[in-house]
Design a protein around this motif. Sequence first.
Motif, PDB file in Angstrom:
ATOM      1  N   TYR A   6      19.339  -7.073  -4.865  1.00 24.60           N
ATOM      2  CA  TYR A   6      17.934  -7.151  -4.485  1.00 24.60           C
ATOM      3  C   TYR A   6      17.587  -6.195  -3.350  1.00 24.60           C
ATOM      4  N   ARG A  46      10.612  -5.560  -6.762  1.00 22.97           N
ATOM      5  CA  ARG A  46      10.747  -6.956  -6.317  1.00 22.97           C
ATOM      6  C   ARG A  46       9.485  -7.744  -6.602  1.00 22.97           C
ATOM      7  N   ARG A  47       8.331  -7.143  -6.348  1.00 25.58           N
ATOM      8  CA  ARG A  47       7.045  -7.825  -6.565  1.00 25.58           C
ATOM      9  C   ARG A  47       6.847  -8.148  -8.039  1.00 25.58           C
ATOM     10  N   ARG A  98       9.220  -8.319 -10.476  1.00 21.83           N
ATOM     11  CA  ARG A  98      10.217  -9.288 -10.942  1.00 21.83           C
ATOM     12  C   ARG A  98       9.928 -10.693 -10.442  1.00 21.83           C
ATOM     13  N   THR A  99       9.479 -10.822  -9.206  1.00 23.23           N
ATOM     14  CA  THR A  99       9.148 -12.129  -8.662  1.00 23.23           C
ATOM     15  C   THR A  99       7.984 -12.756  -9.417  1.00 23.23           C
ATOM     16  N   ALA A 100       6.949 -11.956  -9.674  1.00 21.41           N
ATOM     17  CA  ALA A 100       5.785 -12.460 -10.406  1.00 21.41           C
ATOM     18  C   ALA A 100       6.173 -12.880 -11.815  1.00 21.41           C
ATOM     19  N   ALA A 158       9.214 -13.725 -12.924  1.00 22.49           N
ATOM     20  CA  ALA A 158      10.108 -14.882 -12.880  1.00 22.49           C
ATOM     21  C   ALA A 158       9.339 -16.171 -12.624  1.00 22.49           C
ATOM     22  N   SER A 159       8.353 -16.123 -11.738  1.00 18.41           N
ATOM     23  CA  SER A 159       7.588 -17.343 -11.441  1.00 18.41           C
ATOM     24  C   SER A 159       6.760 -17.792 -12.638  1.00 18.41           C
ATOM     25  N   THR A 175       0.734 -12.895 -15.716  1.00 23.62           N
ATOM     26  CA  THR A 175       1.200 -13.805 -14.663  1.00 23.62           C
ATOM     27  C   THR A 175       0.119 -14.271 -13.708  1.00 23.62           C
ATOM     28  N   GLU A 234      -0.821 -12.629 -11.269  1.00 25.56           N
ATOM     29  CA  GLU A 234      -0.431 -12.072  -9.971  1.00 25.56           C
ATOM     30  C   GLU A 234      -1.098 -10.710  -9.813  1.00 25.56           C
ATOM     31  N   ASP A 266       1.753  -2.807  -2.420  1.00 28.03           N
ATOM     32  CA  ASP A 266       2.908  -2.991  -3.295  1.00 28.03           C
ATOM     33  C   ASP A 266       3.426  -1.668  -3.837  1.00 28.03           C
TER      34      ASP A 266
END
Length: 79
Positions: free
Chosen positions: A7, A15-16, A18-20, A22-23, A66, A68, A74
Amino acid sequence: MKSMKWYQLMNKLQRRVRTALASAGLNQSILAEHMNISAPALSRILNTNLTMNTAFLLADSLYTLTNETLTLNDFRKQS
């Protein structure tokens, strides 16, 4: 030199995204399909300088999937 965790190697945009994803229980392949590109092409996009058109496509697709929102921050390179 300390070994870096996976990471830590990702840029802020990666990261932004992938995080969005994944959530929302999604992954990059689903985002790539929504953008009508291949998963490897999306990976390259996230690792290179983007054109404005590609940035809009990425932001719009991520929001649609998402809910997001990506901001200009970003897309800025980390210093």
